[in-house]
Design a protein around this motif. Structure first.
Motif, PDB file in Angstrom:
ATOM      1  N   GLY A 154       0.790  -1.349  -0.031  1.00 27.78           N
ATOM      2  CA  GLY A 154      -0.099   0.159   0.133  1.00 27.78           C
ATOM      3  C   GLY A 154       0.845   1.185   0.020  1.00 27.78           C
ATOM      4  O   GLY A 154       0.683   2.166  -0.895  1.00 27.78           O
ATOM      5  N   LEU A 155       1.791   1.196   0.845  1.00 33.49           N
ATOM      6  CA  LEU A 155       2.921   2.357   0.622  1.00 33.49           C
ATOM      7  C   LEU A 155       3.529   2.726  -0.528  1.00 33.49           C
ATOM      8  O   LEU A 155       3.474   3.796  -0.757  1.00 33.49           O
ATOM      9  N   ARG A 156       3.892   1.684  -1.082  1.00 32.49           N
ATOM     10  CA  ARG A 156       4.453   1.682  -2.567  1.00 32.49           C
ATOM     11  C   ARG A 156       3.657   2.530  -3.399  1.00 32.49           C
ATOM     12  O   ARG A 156       3.919   3.326  -4.012  1.00 32.49           O
ATOM     13  N   LEU A 157       2.522   1.842  -3.548  1.00 33.56           N
ATOM     14  CA  LEU A 157       1.489   2.517  -4.327  1.00 33.56           C
ATOM     15  C   LEU A 157       1.000   3.775  -3.915  1.00 33.56           C
ATOM     16  O   LEU A 157       1.021   4.612  -4.766  1.00 33.56           O
ATOM     17  N   LEU A 158       0.839   4.306  -2.422  1.00 40.61           N
ATOM     18  CA  LEU A 158       0.680   5.334  -2.142  1.00 40.61           C
ATOM     19  C   LEU A 158       1.997   6.338  -2.780  1.00 40.61           C
ATOM     20  O   LEU A 158       1.440   7.531  -3.080  1.00 40.61           O
ATOM     21  N   ALA A 159       3.088   5.844  -2.556  1.00 38.44           N
ATOM     22  CA  ALA A 159       4.137   6.812  -3.132  1.00 38.44           C
ATOM     23  C   ALA A 159       3.936   7.326  -4.389  1.00 38.44           C
ATOM     24  O   ALA A 159       4.473   8.334  -4.731  1.00 38.44           O
ATOM     25  N   GLN A 160       3.351   6.335  -5.330  1.00 37.91           N
ATOM     26  CA  GLN A 160       3.233   6.806  -6.662  1.00 37.91           C
ATOM     27  C   GLN A 160       1.988   7.673  -6.855  1.00 37.91           C
ATOM     28  O   GLN A 160       1.895   8.214  -7.963  1.00 37.91           O
ATOM     29  N   ALA A 161       1.226   7.667  -5.884  1.00 37.11           N
ATOM     30  CA  ALA A 161      -0.361   8.471  -6.253  1.00 37.11           C
ATOM     31  C   ALA A 161       0.339   9.879  -6.508  1.00 37.11           C
ATOM     32  O   ALA A 161       1.063  10.462  -6.041  1.00 37.11           O
ATOM     33  N   GLU A 162      -0.709  10.347  -7.538  1.00 37.33           N
ATOM     34  CA  GLU A 162      -0.550  11.862  -7.693  1.00 37.33           C
ATOM     35  C   GLU A 162      -1.460  12.769  -7.465  1.00 37.33           C
ATOM     36  O   GLU A 162      -1.528  14.075  -7.417  1.00 37.33           O
ATOM     37  N   ASP A 163      -2.706  12.099  -7.300  1.00 35.17           N
ATOM     38  CA  ASP A 163      -3.972  12.920  -6.955  1.00 35.17           C
ATOM     39  C   ASP A 163      -4.689  12.395  -5.885  1.00 35.17           C
ATOM     40  O   ASP A 163      -4.681  11.114  -5.638  1.00 35.17           O
ATOM     41  N   PHE A 164      -6.034  12.765  -5.496  1.00 38.89           N
ATOM     42  CA  PHE A 164      -6.607  12.233  -4.395  1.00 38.89           C
ATOM     43  C   PHE A 164      -7.366  11.048  -4.771  1.00 38.89           C
ATOM     44  O   PHE A 164      -7.498   9.855  -4.342  1.00 38.89           O
ATOM     45  N   ASP A 165      -7.721  11.037  -6.089  1.00 39.18           N
ATOM     46  CA  ASP A 165      -8.245   9.643  -6.946  1.00 39.18           C
ATOM     47  C   ASP A 165      -7.488   8.597  -6.949  1.00 39.18           C
ATOM     48  O   ASP A 165      -8.043   7.438  -6.361  1.00 39.18           O
TER      49      ASP A 165
END
Lengths: 341, 854
Positions: A251-262
């Motif tokens: 999850g954290l790895r994915l979150l690190a890649q997130a670019e906006d709220f969606d």
């Protein structure tokens, strides 16, 4: 620690647990909040609070009453209770209490450093510091110019020292670096606290670990949310995430890649715990903010902590609930405050 | 006396208070303490009530007064407490008072602030002089040390470089000096070391005299320190660290002359400050002295005012907003007093329309008021501790006044101990107006409040002590014993006769350790001792056997009388509450059950006492066996107490057996029948009364009121029936539980009264042991040492008598007497489900300073 807390828990901590449960009963009730909503002035709030467990804690305040006076007095009251618990506690409960104060200490250190950056006097900021996180060396924080300075000179003997291992650097402390320092400190603090509870085992671990996991994940979400549109790189961002939550590691790895709220929402969708929370968040116009939703969830977990006996979580939960209550009262009171021109 | 038997009749009254006069009326009511207010605004939260503003003002005044009291106490000025309590201030004066107090507060705050400032200044100057004095010695040392320090750097290249750099930059030696709290020295030094990496020299010395901390006012030990450092940067850091540890930093003079100058300047300034401070303190004292005179009355007045507004907050407003409506409970006997108080209040405020009241009928249960005086108060408290009596219920306190000390005395039967207790209580009673007793602390206060109980307990103990013939475990021979030992030696008989009759001769006396007196021999027993137990028993070895039999029987007799009395009191309750059926269906079967079994037991005891004499004692049957046989119907008929015993006993048993089902089922079935019969009956009745009311309404107001009341009563009764009938099962269950409790209770409670015997035995034995272990030992020793020994022995005897026999034993007997009253006596008739009448009275407000300071 041996299993079976019920056999020996009360020998050392029974008194305090009884006490904290008694204190919990004094939290404001639904009826109290209904009455508070009906209040029209700060005086009304004061009169109503007199009928609750707060008693006449404002009796010796000279007029005019202000929100900050109420806030300070409430904090003082909480602090008195906490100090009492702490002074009467035995190991390992006293270590637990030390861990609890650490988060306030971190906040205070950061607050002071920010103040020093803005050239405000120490006294002025000292008033704003949370009394639970007070320590003697605190006022000397502004001597330091780099994190390692800070560690070597000021904080080496405080309970905060072990959390510094990751953030020794020679960067000057500007606003961004202070924020980074806060998050790194918090990360190691949460991980250490989590480890402590996990090692303690028993009911304490069963209660505290989910709470701390949630806390860690909440921080991860909030860090992500706040880092949108800043110069913080994704790699740097990932180093700030506390690794003791449910999100760790994918999850954290994915979150690190997130670019906006969606994108963040999509990450949360993978987790049964967080999906409903994100669903409850309203869109931009009104509705609940993510922060509110998290608060609600936190309160819920804290309330549930009281359903089990023989564990330290009740102390943590009580302090958090009381804090939420204080936030509520201050929020309610501040709506009366009209700026005086 | 009548008022103690039942609680007073109450009525609900409505007071119509004109809004202009409400305050004065309540003030008058509060002084008299007649009525209890009902909260009519229960669902209004505290800050939305009408007189919140006024209450707030009172609180503000209280805050100011608390501040004044605090300041006055701090200045050690005595606070005079007035004898009389001033009435609540008239509204016109309130503003004036508030203004006056506020002015006083502002003035006081200013003066104290100035004083504090001066004081702080003075302290700082004193600290400075101390610092200068101490650091003078440092400098000398520093001068000695400096060369070594300068020699030191060459060993390490790094520091040498730094040092020379600094010298090149023109950095020079700087000093920071000041005072630091003793507890912080170590941490301070460590921090300095870490931050400045050793480029500082810290010297410090403990200050020999503790000084006051200017901020907290605490007196603590201080350290004087001197930090020498090079360079600006470090100087800043050092200063920051000093701030962090709340050091008091003072400028450090560089040269000796400077130091001297400063010291001289300081000395003169300290002198000046002293004089100014004295003047300020004198002025402050004057202000406080003046304030102290009126503070007491102000405190009382504000309290009264606040109480009045709290009561007014309970009233509701009338539609027109012109008057306040209050609902109060008032004893009927005090109604005219209430009217007068209202008139007074209206007159005082000069209102045109007087406030008035009328009584309103109600179905609610009024609170219980039993008026007590200082004598009955203690006994009423014993009963109230179990439960406040229901409204108009028989109050057991009336009977407790006698039965409680009596049952206590049965357990505490000792003439001497009782007399000591009596004297102690008498001392309290005679000095009851002494102020020190009134304000004494907890334990003493407990004794003081129960002084009349103690008095009676002491008196009754004297009486039972006389009956038991016990005085510090010894018997008193007042009238001469009824037994004669010499008659056993009678020489008029022949030796054969002597042997047959068991008479004594020289050989018998010489060879037997234990000799028995035989009452059947003429002349040995000359008749009973006039009062209580014959003193000769004190010498007898079978004394315990004799006393046990006597005390056991006595306990059972007393217990059964006490319980029967309780059941009879229940009849008074049923009569008063108009539930006659309860008498026939509950009380009478209960009485029969009790008397047929235990009443008969008493009869047997007394009968045996009367009928059998010393001659016939050998054929007397055992009561225990007879009593058991009563239930077992043994096959072989024993020779009973009297002829026809079997028939009587069978009859009694039959009555007992019959009363049990009546007790179990009588009341529920009757109520069921009543409901079935009444349901149609009741409707016609109420219709009838309605018609009657219509027809007579015009006749007179008074008449209609009476009818209304009567109507209400009928309706009440009817409603009760309805309510009770609606759950027949519940009534049945309650009654069955009650009956089981009663029937089993009769047996266990009777057994419980045996504690009377057990405790009195324990008390007698304990005092006996004390006598034999102490005084007898002391008396046996030779005359030469005996005198010396006897004094401490008697002292120890007195101490142990007081602490163990009087206080400890007394407490245990007291507790058991309480238990016998609460459990065995009161559960026969007492419900105790009432609420106490708490009048609105200023007398209940505390008039102590200590309370409002805390």
């Amino acid at each position: 620690m041996l299993e079976g807390a019920e056999f020996y828990f009360n020998v050392d901590h029974g008194y305090l647990e009884g006490l904290v449960r008694g204190c919990k009963a004094s939290l404001l009730t639904q009826q109290d909040y209904i009455n508070l909503v009906q209040c029209e002035t700060l005086e009304d709030v004061k009169i109503h609070l007199q009928t609750t467990d707060y008693g006449n804690f404002l009796a010796n305040q000279t007029n005019p009453l202000t929100v900050s006076k109420i806030d300070t007095e409430m904090r003082k009251k909480l602090c008195r209770e906490f100090e009492y618990f702490r002074n009467h506690s035995l190991e390992p409960l006293s270590t637990f209490f030390t861990y609890m104060t650490c988060s306030y200490m971190i906040d205070n250190v950061i607050l002071l450093m920010n103040g020093a950056l803005q050239k405000k006097s120490v006294k002025e900021i000292l008033v704003k510091c949370h009394p639970l996180g007070r320590f003697t060396e605190m006022e000397a924080v502004n001597i330091a110019e780099t994190p390692s300075d800070l560690f070597n000179a000021v904080l080496v003997e405080t309970p905060l020292a072990p959390f510094f291992q990751d953030c020794m650097s020679e960067n000057t402390l500007d606003e961004l670096n202070i924020e980074l320092l806060r998050n790194k400190l918090y990360k190691s603090y949460l991980e250490a606290f989590y480890k402590f509870c996990k090692n303690h085992g028993d009911v304490t671990a069963e209660i505290m670990c989910p709470i701390l996991e949630f806390e860690a994940d909440r921080r991860a979400f909030i860090i992500t949310l706040n880092s949108f549109g800043t110069e913080l790189s994704k790699d740097d961002r990932e180093t700030l995430y506390p690794t003791c939550g449910k999100l760790y590691p994918e999850g954290l790895r994915l979150l690190a890649q997130a670019e906006d709220f969606d994108q963040m929402r999509r990450v949360a969708d993978h987790y049964g715990v967080y999906k409903p929370l994100f669903e409850a968040v309203g869109d931009g116009s009104g509705g609940k903010t993510l922060e509110d939703v998290f608060y609600e969830r936190e309160v819920q977990m804290n309330v549930l902590a009281f359903n089990r006996q023989f564990h330290y979580g009740v102390f943590y939960a009580y302090t958090k609930l009381k804090e939420q209550e204080m936030r509520n009262i201050v929020y309610r009171s501040s709506s009366f405050e009209v700026p005086i021109l | 006396m009548g008022s103690l038997f039942r609680s007073e009749t109450m009525c609900l009254a409505q007071l119509f208070l004109q809004s202009g006069t409400a305050y004065e009326c309540l003030s008058a009511l509060g002084e008299k303490g007649l009525v209890q207010f009902r909260d009519l605004n229960q669902n209004v939260s505290s800050f939305q009530r009408k007189f919140v503003g006024e209450v707030k003002r009172c609180e503000e005044l209280e805050r100011i007064l608390a501040y004044l009291v605090q300041e006055i106490n701090r200045a050690d000025i005595p606070l005079p407490e007035g004898e009389t309590s001033p009435p609540a201030p008239p509204l016109k004066q309130v503003l004036e008072m508030q203004e006056q107090l506020q002015k006083l507060e502002v003035e006081l705050r200013e003066v104290t602030k100035n004083k504090e400032k001066l004081r702080k200044n003075l302290l700082e100057l004193i600290e400075y002089t101390h610092m200068l004095r101490v650091t003078k010695t440092f400098v000398k040392r520093n001068v000695e040390f400096e060369p070594t320090y300068e020699e030191f750097p060459p060993l390490e290249n790094d520091s040498l470089l730094d040092y020379s750099c600094m010298q090149r930059l023109g950095a020079k030696l700087g000093f920071v000096s000041g005072l630091i709290n003793q507890g912080k020295v170590e941490a301070f030094e460590k921090m300095l070391w870490r931050v400045c990496k050793g480029y500082t020299i810290v010297t410090y010395a403990e200050l020999d005299e503790p000084l006051e901390d200017p901020e907290t006012g605490e007196v603590i030990k201080w350290y004087v320190f001197l930090i020498s450092f090079w360079g600006e940067q470090i100087g800043h850091k050092v200063k920051k660290i000093c701030d962090c540890y709340h050091c008091h930093v003072y400028p450090y003079p560089n040269t000796a002359e400077e130091r001297k100058e400063i010291q001289e300047g300081l000395n003169t300034r300290i002198q000046d400050l002293y004089t100014v401070l004295h003047k300020t303190e004198d002025y402050l004292r004057q202000v406080l002295c003046k304030a102290a005179e009126s503070v007491y009355s102000h405190v009382i007045q504000v309290k009264k005012m606040k109480a009045i507004y709290h009561m007014l907050n309970m009233c509701s407003f009338d539609v027109t907003n012109k008057c306040l409506i209050a609902e109060v409970w008032c004893p009927e006997a005090d109604l005219h007093e209430l009217r007068r108080a209202l008139e007074e209040g209206s007159r005082e405020s000069g209102a045109t329309i007087p406030s008035f009241m009328n009584t309103i009928p109600t179905k609610e249960t009024p609170p219980t008021l039993i008026r007590t005086n200082k004598f009955t108060e203690g006994f009423q408290n014993i009963v109230d501790a179990y439960g406040v009596g229901s409204y108009r219920e028989v109050n057991p306190a009336l009977f407790t006044i006698i039965t409680f000390p009596f049952l206590f005395a049965v357990m505490f039967g000792d003439f001497g101990h009782g007399f000591v207790m009596f004297l102690f209580a008498l001392l309290l009673v005679l000095n009851e107006n002494h102020p020190r007793l009134n304000q004494s602390q907890e334990i003493m206060r407990m004794f003081f409040n129960g002084r009349y109980i103690l008095l009676l307990m002491g008196l009754f103990s004297v009486y039972t002590g006389l009956i038991y013939n016990d005085c510090f475990s010894k018997s008193v021979n007042l009238f001469g014993s009824g037994w004669s030992v010499s008659a056993m030696y009678s020489s008029s008989h022949t030796p054969a006769e002597q042997k047959k009759m068991g008479l004594w001769n020289d050989s018998v006396v010489r060879h037997n350790r234990v000799l028995q007196l035989d009452p059947s021999i003429p002349g040995v027993f000359q008749g009973p001792y006039p009062l209580g137990i014959d003193p000769i028993w004190n010498l007898a070895t079978n004394r315990l056997t004799f006393l046990n039999s006597f005390k056991m029987k006595m306990s059972v007799i007393l217990g059964i009388i006490h319980m029967t009395f309780g059941v009879i009191l229940g009849i008074f309750n049923h009569l008063h509450f108009r539930k006659k059926f309860n008498i026939y269906l509950v009380s009478v079967p209960e009485l029969l059950f009790m008397l047929c079994i235990f009443g008969y037991l008493i009869f047997m005891i007394v009968y045996k006492w009367l009928v059998y004499s010393a001659e016939t004692s050998r054929v007397a049957p055992s009561i225990l066996i007879e009593f058991i046989n009563m239930f077992l119907f043994p096959a072989s008929e024993t020779n009973g107490l009297y002829s026809g015993q079997g028939h009587v006993q069978r009859l009694l048993l039959a009555v007992t057996a019959l009363s049990v089902p009546v007790l179990f089922l009588g009341k529920p079935l009757f109520l069921l029948w009543l409901h079935n019969g009444r349901s149609c009956f009741g409707v016609s009745r109420s219709g009838y009364t309605l018609v009657r009311k219509d027809s007579e309404e015009e006749v007179s107001l008074l008449g209609s009121q009476d009818i209304e009341e009567g109507n209400n009563q009928i309706e009440d009764g009817y409603r009760e029936m309805m309510c009770e009938e609606f759950n027949f099962g519940e009534i049945l269950m309650t009654q069955v539980i009650h009956s089981i409790e009663y029937c089993l209770g009769c047996i266990s409670n009777t057994a419980s009264y045996l504690r009377l015997w057990a405790l009195s035995l324990a008390h007698a034995q304990l005092s006996d042991v004390l006598w034999t272990m102490l005084v007898r030992v002391g008396l046996r020793v030779d005359t030469t040492y005996g005198v010396l020994l006897l004094l401490p022995v008697i002292a120890l005897f007195a101490v142990l008598t007081i602490f163990i026999l009087l206080i400890m034993e007394g407490l245990s007997a007291f507790l058991h007497a309480i238990r016998l009253h609460w459990v065995e006596f009161q559960n026969k008739f007492y419900v105790g489900a009432g609420t106490k009448f708490v009048p609105f009275s200023f007398r209940l407000l505390s008039s102590k300073f200590s309370d409002d300071v805390a």
